[in-house]
Design an enzyme around this catalytic site. Structure first.
Site, PDB file in Angstrom:
ATOM      1  N   GLY A  86      15.247 -39.284 -51.529  1.00  0.00           N
ATOM      2  CA  GLY A  86      14.226 -38.667 -52.233  1.00  0.00           C
ATOM      3  C   GLY A  86      13.484 -37.469 -51.794  1.00  0.00           C
ATOM      4  N   GLY A 146      14.084 -34.210 -51.432  1.00  0.00           N
ATOM      5  CA  GLY A 146      14.396 -32.870 -51.896  1.00  0.00           C
ATOM      6  C   GLY A 146      12.921 -32.476 -52.214  1.00  0.00           C
ATOM      7  N   ASP A 192      23.471 -40.258 -54.745  1.00  0.00           N
ATOM      8  CA  ASP A 192      22.991 -41.277 -55.791  1.00  0.00           C
ATOM      9  C   ASP A 192      22.595 -42.533 -55.483  1.00  0.00           C
ATOM     10  OD1 ASP A 192      22.218 -42.684 -57.947  1.00  0.00           O
ATOM     11  OD2 ASP A 192      23.968 -42.017 -59.369  1.00  0.00           O
ATOM     12  N   VAL A 193      21.266 -42.873 -55.202  1.00  0.00           N
ATOM     13  CA  VAL A 193      20.885 -44.125 -54.663  1.00  0.00           C
ATOM     14  C   VAL A 193      21.074 -45.480 -55.526  1.00  0.00           C
ATOM     15  CG1 VAL A 193      19.102 -43.244 -53.197  1.00  0.00           C
ATOM     16  CG2 VAL A 193      18.582 -44.275 -55.356  1.00  0.00           C
ATOM     17  N   SER A 242       4.174 -48.317 -54.567  1.00  0.00           N
ATOM     18  CA  SER A 242       3.359 -47.837 -55.509  1.00  0.00           C
ATOM     19  C   SER A 242       2.282 -48.415 -55.739  1.00  0.00           C
ATOM     20  CB  SER A 242       4.091 -47.512 -56.818  1.00  0.00           C
ATOM     21  OG  SER A 242       3.042 -47.041 -57.858  1.00  0.00           O
ATOM     22  N   TYR A 258       8.450 -50.426 -64.265  1.00  0.00           N
ATOM     23  CA  TYR A 258       8.111 -49.603 -62.932  1.00  0.00           C
ATOM     24  C   TYR A 258       7.527 -50.444 -61.925  1.00  0.00           C
ATOM     25  CZ  TYR A 258       6.508 -45.959 -59.756  1.00  0.00           C
ATOM     26  OH  TYR A 258       6.228 -45.223 -58.748  1.00  0.00           O
ATOM     27  N   ALA A 260       9.500 -53.407 -60.634  1.00  0.00           N
ATOM     28  CA  ALA A 260      10.437 -52.695 -59.634  1.00  0.00           C
ATOM     29  C   ALA A 260       9.738 -52.444 -58.057  1.00  0.00           C
ATOM     30  CB  ALA A 260      11.047 -51.518 -59.940  1.00  0.00           C
ATOM     31  N   LYS A 261       8.510 -51.691 -58.393  1.00  0.00           N
ATOM     32  CA  LYS A 261       7.955 -51.606 -56.972  1.00  0.00           C
ATOM     33  C   LYS A 261       7.102 -52.809 -56.317  1.00  0.00           C
ATOM     34  CE  LYS A 261       8.440 -47.005 -56.668  1.00  0.00           C
ATOM     35  NZ  LYS A 261       9.277 -46.497 -55.460  1.00  0.00           N
TER      36      LYS A 261
END
Length: 256
Positions: A17, A19, A67-68, A146, A159, A162-163
């Site tokens: 990530g 970029g 693409d992860v 996060s 989210y 997941a974090k």
């Protein structure tokens, strides 16, 4: 900050990530610290632009479209890094995807997509890179989680879950890889001024907005990508070798 003070050797780092936003800042900081850097990003053009900025500043970097959520893509990217820059021994898992949906409307597809990018992608990148670290007897992994993992956020149950998984994964992996000379830590960013944050504000998911949030932040400012990059750079250094399995909060005091 000289490369000698950071590492006894000049490692090859992968930043996912990378970029834009936090990832780009991390990649640039690691390069300034003396690492060769591979920027992985779903947007290959953005990854290349970040790499070109690093090269223009005198560093050594490549941009790779990865693409992860695709393990074959990850493995191919790591192989390219090995051939182009050398075996990667620093990994920063920064690639992420947010989402704002009411709990009862989250579909199985949406749930799986959020976990695939934020959690499974972190797992797969670690598994792809760890053999190089084990062979070297040295490695540094920093997983960007996060503050949502610590506090939870309405409309972000997938989210936040997941974090939070990234935090638990980090602690377990740190115990397993520690005897191999590899540290694993996680940084849960707080309120950081990135394109993602501004999109969230524009969509009305940030309450009263950035300025209102700043007013309740102890240091009275919004965080910058460079704040995360500085902490990340420290955790990858030789002299951070006794720090592993830790949650390294960078949030201006918003989350204690």
């Amino acid at each position: 900050m000289s490369p000698v003070s950071a590492w006894a050797h000049s490692p090859t780092a992968i930043v996912t990530g990378g970029g834009s936003g936090i990832g780009a800042a991390i990649a640039q900081r690691l390069s300034a610290q003396g690492a060769a850097v591979a920027i992985f990003d779903l947007d290959e053009a953005a990854a290349v632009i970040t790499a070109e900025k690093i090269t223009a500043a005198g560093g050594h970097a490549i941009g790779v479209g990865v693409d992860v959520t695709d393990r074959d893509d990850i493995d191919a990217g790591v192989d390219r890094v090995h051939r182009s820059l050398g075996p990667p021994t620093v990994l920063v898992n920064n690639a992420g995807l947010d989402g704002f949906e009411k709990f009862l409307t989250i579909t199985a597809q949406s749930w799986q997509r959020i976990l695939a990018v934020n959690l499974t992608g972190t797992f797969d990148c670690c598994q792809a890179v760890a053999p190089h670290m084990i062979e070297a007897g040295w490695g540094r992994i920093v997983n960007i989680s996060s503050s949502s993992a610590q506090t939870g956020n309405p409309l972000m149950t997938h989210y936040s879950a997941a974090k939070a998984g990234v935090v638990g994964f980090t602690k377990a992996l740190a115990q397993e890889l520690g005897p191999r000379g590899i540290t694993v830590n996680t940084i849960p960013p707080g309120f950081i001024d990135t394109p993602m944050l501004r999109r969230t504000e524009d969509r009305g998911f940030l309450g009263l907005g950035v300025d209102a949030a700043v007013a309740t932040t102890p240091v009275r400012r919004v965080g910058q990508p460079e704040d995360i990059a500085a902490a990340c750079a420290f955790l990858t250094r030789d002299d951070a070798g006794y720090i592993t399995g830790q949650i390294f909060g960078v949030n201006g005091g918003r989350t204690l």
